[in-house]
Design an enzyme around this catalytic site. Structure first.
Site, PDB file in Angstrom:
ATOM      1  N   GLU A 285      36.802  37.617  21.604  1.00 21.29           N
ATOM      2  CA  GLU A 285      36.688  37.658  22.960  1.00 21.29           C
ATOM      3  C   GLU A 285      35.021  37.935  23.405  1.00 21.29           C
ATOM      4  O   GLU A 285      34.757  38.885  22.910  1.00 21.29           O
ATOM      5  CB  GLU A 285      37.706  38.413  23.540  1.00 21.29           C
ATOM      6  CG  GLU A 285      37.484  38.452  25.126  1.00 21.29           C
ATOM      7  CD  GLU A 285      38.481  39.411  25.771  1.00 21.29           C
ATOM      8  OE1 GLU A 285      38.377  39.414  27.184  1.00 21.29           O
ATOM      9  OE2 GLU A 285      39.012  40.419  25.056  1.00 21.29           O
ATOM     10  N   LYS A 352      41.576  32.272  30.376  1.00 19.75           N
ATOM     11  CA  LYS A 352      42.478  33.274  30.550  1.00 19.75           C
ATOM     12  C   LYS A 352      43.332  33.124  31.683  1.00 19.75           C
ATOM     13  O   LYS A 352      42.540  33.050  32.852  1.00 19.75           O
ATOM     14  CB  LYS A 352      41.898  34.680  30.353  1.00 19.75           C
ATOM     15  CG  LYS A 352      43.087  35.605  30.207  1.00 19.75           C
ATOM     16  CD  LYS A 352      42.262  37.025  29.609  1.00 19.75           C
ATOM     17  CE  LYS A 352      43.076  38.098  29.600  1.00 19.75           C
ATOM     18  NZ  LYS A 352      42.396  39.405  29.457  1.00 19.75           N
ATOM     19  N   CYS A 405      43.180  38.591  24.685  1.00 21.24           N
ATOM     20  CA  CYS A 405      43.440  40.009  24.727  1.00 21.24           C
ATOM     21  C   CYS A 405      44.794  40.170  24.973  1.00 21.24           C
ATOM     22  O   CYS A 405      45.711  39.824  24.247  1.00 21.24           O
ATOM     23  CB  CYS A 405      42.602  40.531  25.968  1.00 21.24           C
ATOM     24  SG  CYS A 405      42.345  42.514  25.888  1.00 21.24           S
TER      25      CYS A 405
END
Length: 534
Positions: A285, A352, A405
């Site tokens: 990430e 995301k 995440c």
């Protein structure tokens, strides 16, 4: 049972903290068998109040709150590690922020435990009432207000691969019901009432038998399930360990890109062929912590380092573009995954969708900023929410579900597209929590998703833990936290869809409802007995 006031509050916080020892990475299951009986006995001694509101917000509510406060302070204390990254005034705010978060989560438990106490009885049925109320509180905690499903009590029953298999049937929320139910059984041993010792020990022995059956069935499932690797895929995962306090600094860009390229191409041992036998290169990430449009020379360097035909998957921020292909001025960027071909062209991306409150976006943004609050991601004013969860399909690659995440910790919440995915792909930056339990907890929570979904997982972390995990939760390649380097492996093909992947939370609803009915039955039976005595 006889405690009250501040003494009871301290005892409950201690009991909750003991219960937190059952969570990863410690997995001291015995701690839960100590903590939950203490909670049951305290509820046995809770003073009765008149009216539903008096009972719901009375002593049982306070007992549940302080039990939860102790649990969450111990279980998620590692959140405070993020405040050390920026230092300064953030360190002053750290204890207050951790306490506020723990208290907010404890309120869920307070309501769940107070609700259970509405139907409290003196016999076995009361632990069923507790299992129903507390597990429903856990479900609410994991889903409401974007959800915060860290350290659900069901994770206590996932300490190893064999135990983990039960998640394929009921999911971690279903395991939460079971964990509460069996760990509370020691409370039935005492007080003695008019029952013999053998009778009082039967529920405890039954709880131990449940764990034994869980392990035995899990062993059988692991041994009898064939796992086949994906055809023609070899993935190299780079773990660069870029310190969080310099990651977003402009002066660190050159060193960051150089380290990523060097770790991607280096040969760590005589048999390592570098990128020669690799089909997919994976960076974590925000591995490229800058807008690619602003640094085209770095993208050119990366392209020169990639052999023909290889695909690079990397996290990076993405600028918001309008319908005219122009950057929308003043709009927040996206936290994204990019797929590049060997010529450095972007061939796919994912933004995301499930952001971390206060970490990646600020709820009630205008109001909170006015009084000095901000999110904790350096270098931006927060991220924008992506449009929708979707699969990525790349040349020569089976469709996979990209996640960033903590999107991977939501049991049953990976989105409808997971139904057609062949593996789960996760990039993360856990450097915020280096040196803390958070690294192991985030990894384990994500790992359980593989068992629930029957899908392999490829996980790339900036500072660890990077791994390739098969659909049974077994780790086939791993790089420990804090180590700089790369690992190589192939994700497995999906196995037959587990029950949980087919029906989602239906088993949890059934278990919680059954416990609630048993608890209610015990309450009504006890009330009828008291009326007859009168």
């Amino acid at each position: 049972m006889l405690s009250y006031g501040w003494r009871r509050a301290v005892l409950m916080m201690l009991a909750g903290a003991i219960g937190a020892l059952s969570m990863p990475p410690l997995f001291i299951l015995l701690a839960l068998f100590i903590a939950l009986p203490m909670l049951v006995w305290a509820l046995d001694g809770a003073e009765h109040r008149d009216g539903v509101l008096g009972k719901l917000f009375g002593p049982a509510f306070r007992i549940g709150f302080f039990f939860g406060l102790g649990y969450f302070l111990a279980a998620i204390h590692w959140i405070g590690a993020a405040f050390f990254v920026d230092g300064g005034w953030m360190l002053v705010a750290m204890p207050f922020a951790v306490l506020a978060l723990a208290a907010g989560l404890a309120i869920f438990w307070a309501f769940g435990i107070a609700f259970a106490h509405l139907f409290w009885s003196t016999g076995t049925a009361r632990i069923f009432a507790l299992a129903a109320g507390l597990s429903l509180a856990e479900f609410a905690r994991g889903t409401l207000f974007t959800g915060f499903p860290f350290d659900l009590l069901g994770y206590a029953l996932t300490a190893n691969v064999e135990m983990m298999q039960a998640a394929s049937l009921v999911g971690v929320y279903g395991l939460t019901v079971v964990a509460i139910l069996i760990a509370a059984t020691p409370a039935l041993v005492w007080p003695a009432a008019d029952r013999s010792l053998v009778t009082r020990l039967v529920p405890l022995f039954a709880a131990i038998a449940v764990i034994a059956v869980q392990i035995g069935w899990g062993y059988q499932r692991v041994q009898s399930t064939a796992v086949v690797p994906q055809d023609g895929m070899v993935m190299r995962i780079v773990q660069p360990v870029i310190p969080q306090d310099v990651k977003w600094q402009a002066f660190a860009r050159e060193e960051t890109v150089t380290r990523l390229i060097d770790l991607s191409t280096m040969r760590t041992h005589p048999e390592d062929q570098g990128l020669d036998d690799v089909t997919h290169l994976v960076w974590p990430e925000a591995a490229l912590p800058f807008f690619l449009s602003e640094e085209p020379e770095y993208l050119a360097r990366i392209a020169r380092a990639l052999p023909d035909g290889i695909i690079l998957l990397s996290g990076a921020p993405r600028e918001p573009y309008g319908t005219d292909d122009q950057i929308v001025q003043g709009a927040k960027p996206y936290n994204s995954i990019f797929a590049f071909n060997s010529e450095g062209e972007v061939i796919s991306s994912y933004d995301k969708t499930h952001l971390v409150p206060f970490g990646e976006f600020l709820p009630f943004d205008d109001q909170l900023r006015a009084v000095g609050f901000s999110q904790m991601v350096a270098g931006t004013d927060g991220w924008a929410h992506g449009d929708a969860r979707r699969l990525m399909t790349l040349p020569g690659t089976p469709p996979f579900l990209p996640l960033i995440c903590y999107e991977a910790i939501y049991s049953g919440g990976l989105g409808a597209t997971v139904e057609n995915a062949e593996f789960i792909f996760v990039v993360t930056n856990d450097a915020w929590f280096d040196g803390s339990f958070g690294i192991s907890q985030l990894f384990h929570h994500s790992r359980v998703r593989t068992v629930e979904e029957g899908l392999a997982m490829v996980r790339a972390a900036n500072s660890g833990i990077s791994a390739i995990i098969d659909p049974l939760g077994r780790i086939t390649a791993r790089m420990e936290a804090g180590k700089v380097g790369a690992i190589k492996g192939t994700p497995a093909q999906p196995i037959a869809k587990p029950l949980f992947a087919q029906v989602r939370h239906v088993p949890f609803y059934g278990l919680a409802a059954a416990c609630a009915l048993i608890g209610l039955g015990g309450f009504l039976a006890g009330r009828n007995k008291r009326r007859k005595r009168r």
